[in-house]
Design a protein around this motif. Structure first.
Motif, PDB file in Angstrom:
ATOM      1  N   LYS A   1       1.519 -10.864   7.357  1.00 53.66           N
ATOM      2  CA  LYS A   1       2.913 -11.090   6.984  1.00 53.66           C
ATOM      3  C   LYS A   1       3.659  -9.770   7.056  1.00 53.66           C
ATOM      4  CE  LYS A   1       5.722 -13.437   3.590  1.00 53.66           C
ATOM      5  NZ  LYS A   1       6.298 -14.520   4.333  1.00 53.66           N
ATOM      6  N   ILE A   2       4.763  -9.778   7.771  1.00 57.75           N
ATOM      7  CA  ILE A   2       5.623  -8.605   7.873  1.00 57.75           C
ATOM      8  C   ILE A   2       6.992  -8.994   7.340  1.00 57.75           C
ATOM      9  CG2 ILE A   2       6.782  -7.024   9.456  1.00 57.75           C
ATOM     10  CD1 ILE A   2       4.302  -7.138  11.215  1.00 57.75           C
ATOM     11  N   ILE A   3       7.515  -8.155   6.463  1.00 59.43           N
ATOM     12  CA  ILE A   3       8.819  -8.408   5.868  1.00 59.43           C
ATOM     13  C   ILE A   3       9.764  -7.301   6.314  1.00 59.43           C
ATOM     14  CG2 ILE A   3      10.109  -8.623   3.718  1.00 59.43           C
ATOM     15  CD1 ILE A   3       7.441  -9.596   2.455  1.00 59.43           C
ATOM     16  N   ILE A   4      10.871  -7.694   6.911  1.00 57.86           N
ATOM     17  CA  ILE A   4      11.870  -6.751   7.396  1.00 57.86           C
ATOM     18  C   ILE A   4      13.016  -6.698   6.396  1.00 57.86           C
ATOM     19  CG2 ILE A   4      13.527  -6.270   9.242  1.00 57.86           C
ATOM     20  CD1 ILE A   4      10.544  -5.943  10.019  1.00 57.86           C
ATOM     21  N   SER A   5      13.398  -5.480   6.033  1.00 53.29           N
ATOM     22  CA  SER A   5      14.524  -5.285   5.127  1.00 53.29           C
ATOM     23  C   SER A   5      15.708  -4.761   5.917  1.00 53.29           C
ATOM     24  CB  SER A   5      14.150  -4.297   4.021  1.00 53.29           C
ATOM     25  OG  SER A   5      15.305  -3.960   3.274  1.00 53.29           O
TER      26      SER A   5
ATOM     27  N   ILE B   1       1.940  -2.739   9.503  1.00 51.70           N
ATOM     28  CA  ILE B   1       0.685  -2.985  10.223  1.00 51.70           C
ATOM     29  C   ILE B   1      -0.336  -1.908   9.860  1.00 51.70           C
ATOM     30  CG2 ILE B   1      -0.416  -3.057  12.499  1.00 51.70           C
ATOM     31  CD1 ILE B   1       2.102  -4.533  13.515  1.00 51.70           C
ATOM     32  N   LYS B   2       0.100  -0.649   9.808  1.00 46.79           N
ATOM     33  CA  LYS B   2      -0.805   0.434   9.395  1.00 46.79           C
ATOM     34  C   LYS B   2      -1.345   0.181   7.994  1.00 46.79           C
ATOM     35  CE  LYS B   2       1.435   4.158  11.947  1.00 46.79           C
ATOM     36  NZ  LYS B   2       2.200   5.417  11.777  1.00 46.79           N
ATOM     37  N   ASN B   3      -0.469  -0.223   7.084  1.00 50.53           N
ATOM     38  CA  ASN B   3      -0.915  -0.499   5.711  1.00 50.53           C
ATOM     39  C   ASN B   3      -1.933  -1.633   5.671  1.00 50.53           C
ATOM     40  OD1 ASN B   3       0.581   1.571   4.551  1.00 50.53           O
ATOM     41  ND2 ASN B   3       2.324   0.255   4.085  1.00 50.53           N
TER      42      ASN B   3
ATOM     43  N   GLN C   1      -6.950  -5.434   5.480  1.00 48.54           N
ATOM     44  CA  GLN C   1      -6.510  -6.814   5.681  1.00 48.54           C
ATOM     45  C   GLN C   1      -6.559  -7.142   7.171  1.00 48.54           C
ATOM     46  OE1 GLN C   1      -2.673  -7.070   3.814  1.00 48.54           O
ATOM     47  NE2 GLN C   1      -3.529  -7.021   1.751  1.00 48.54           N
ATOM     48  N   LEU C   2      -6.463  -6.088   7.990  1.00 49.42           N
ATOM     49  CA  LEU C   2      -6.680  -6.202   9.429  1.00 49.42           C
ATOM     50  C   LEU C   2      -7.873  -5.320   9.757  1.00 49.42           C
ATOM     51  CD1 LEU C   2      -3.079  -5.910  10.942  1.00 49.42           C
ATOM     52  CD2 LEU C   2      -4.554  -7.919  10.964  1.00 49.42           C
ATOM     53  N   ASN C   3      -8.804  -5.848  10.532  1.00 51.07           N
ATOM     54  CA  ASN C   3     -10.022  -5.118  10.861  1.00 51.07           C
ATOM     55  C   ASN C   3     -10.157  -4.948  12.362  1.00 51.07           C
ATOM     56  OD1 ASN C   3     -11.265  -4.903   8.132  1.00 51.07           O
ATOM     57  ND2 ASN C   3     -11.111  -7.133   8.255  1.00 51.07           N
ATOM     58  N   GLU C   4     -11.063  -4.072  12.748  1.00 51.83           N
ATOM     59  CA  GLU C   4     -11.308  -3.800  14.150  1.00 51.83           C
ATOM     60  C   GLU C   4     -11.511  -5.106  14.925  1.00 51.83           C
ATOM     61  OE1 GLU C   4     -14.515  -1.470  17.004  1.00 51.83           O
ATOM     62  OE2 GLU C   4     -14.566  -1.130  14.852  1.00 51.83           O
ATOM     63  N   GLY C   5     -10.779  -5.222  16.022  1.00 52.92           N
ATOM     64  CA  GLY C   5     -10.907  -6.394  16.889  1.00 52.92           C
ATOM     65  C   GLY C   5      -9.984  -7.539  16.539  1.00 52.92           C
ATOM     66  N   ASP C   6      -9.354  -7.503  15.368  1.00 48.98           N
ATOM     67  CA  ASP C   6      -8.422  -8.576  15.007  1.00 48.98           C
ATOM     68  C   ASP C   6      -7.233  -8.577  15.972  1.00 48.98           C
ATOM     69  OD1 ASP C   6      -9.996  -9.264  12.855  1.00 48.98           O
ATOM     70  OD2 ASP C   6      -8.640  -8.458  11.327  1.00 48.98           O
TER      71      ASP C   6
ATOM     72  N   MET D   1       0.012   4.330  20.740  1.00 49.78           N
ATOM     73  CA  MET D   1       0.039   5.769  20.963  1.00 49.78           C
ATOM     74  C   MET D   1      -0.697   6.515  19.834  1.00 49.78           C
ATOM     75  SD  MET D   1       3.373   8.241  21.407  1.00 49.78           S
ATOM     76  CE  MET D   1       3.792   8.149  19.683  1.00 49.78           C
ATOM     77  N   GLU D   2      -0.578   5.999  18.614  1.00 49.98           N
ATOM     78  CA  GLU D   2      -1.218   6.628  17.459  1.00 49.98           C
ATOM     79  C   GLU D   2      -2.673   6.186  17.276  1.00 49.98           C
ATOM     80  OE1 GLU D   2       1.325   5.865  14.098  1.00 49.98           O
ATOM     81  OE2 GLU D   2       2.884   7.207  14.838  1.00 49.98           O
ATOM     82  N   GLY D   3      -3.137   5.286  18.145  1.00 47.67           N
ATOM     83  CA  GLY D   3      -4.541   4.886  18.118  1.00 47.67           C
ATOM     84  C   GLY D   3      -4.891   3.773  17.145  1.00 47.67           C
ATOM     85  N   PHE D   4      -3.888   3.066  16.636  1.00 47.19           N
ATOM     86  CA  PHE D   4      -4.158   1.990  15.685  1.00 47.19           C
ATOM     87  C   PHE D   4      -4.466   0.664  16.370  1.00 47.19           C
ATOM     88  CE2 PHE D   4      -2.035   5.000  12.924  1.00 47.19           C
ATOM     89  CZ  PHE D   4      -2.765   4.891  11.761  1.00 47.19           C
ATOM     90  N   ILE D   5      -3.920   0.472  17.569  1.00 48.56           N
ATOM     91  CA  ILE D   5      -4.176  -0.774  18.293  1.00 48.56           C
ATOM     92  C   ILE D   5      -4.488  -0.468  19.753  1.00 48.56           C
ATOM     93  CG2 ILE D   5      -2.667  -2.114  16.760  1.00 48.56           C
ATOM     94  CD1 ILE D   5      -0.634  -2.273  19.081  1.00 48.56           C
TER      95      ILE D   5
END
Length: 125
Positions: free
Chosen positions: A2-6, A21-23, A29-34, A62-66
């Motif tokens: 769930k992403i909430i935009i303000s 997403i980083k959090n 809550q998100l793991n490798e391969g999800d 670019m930051e290596g998270f996905i």
């Protein structure tokens, strides 16, 4: 996920997406391969432009998270837990430094600042 935009936030929308997403990755809550939602589906869900979600995903990659596989989608990359912890520590250090600097403008003592941190910490448990 769930992403909430303000809309009232000073933070750009693409940054709000990347931060959340980083959090989710930091909190496992998100793991490798999800799989992440497709750029188009996330844009539709959040009612924002595709270019905004694309920018967020590009930054995360670019930051290596996905990792993005052309034609298949974007997936959570394998993470070095110690590196993730160090990145998060740096963010916390920056925010605490900012708080210390701001407290000097109103002559708030270090003891008062520590007390405020204790109070806030208790309220978030």
């Amino acid at each position: 996920m769930k992403i909430i935009i303000s809309n009232s936030s000073d933070e750009p929308i693409y940054e709000q997406i990347t931060t959340q997403i980083k959090n989710n990755i930091f909190s496992e809550q998100l793991n490798e391969g999800d799989a992440l939602p497709s750029i188009r589906n996330l844009a539709i869900e959040l009612r924002i432009s595709v270019s905004t979600t694309k920018r967020a995903y590009e930054k995360l990659e670019m930051e290596g998270f996905i990792n993005t596989v052309h034609g298949k989608g974007s997936y959570v990359a394998g993470q070095n837990k110690e590196l993730l912890r160090e990145r998060k520590m740096k963010i916390i250090e920056d925010k605490l430094t900012e708080a210390i600097e701001e407290s000097k403008f109103i002559d708030l003592s270090l003891d008062d600042l520590k007390e405020l941190l204790d109070i806030l910490s208790e309220n978030t448990k």
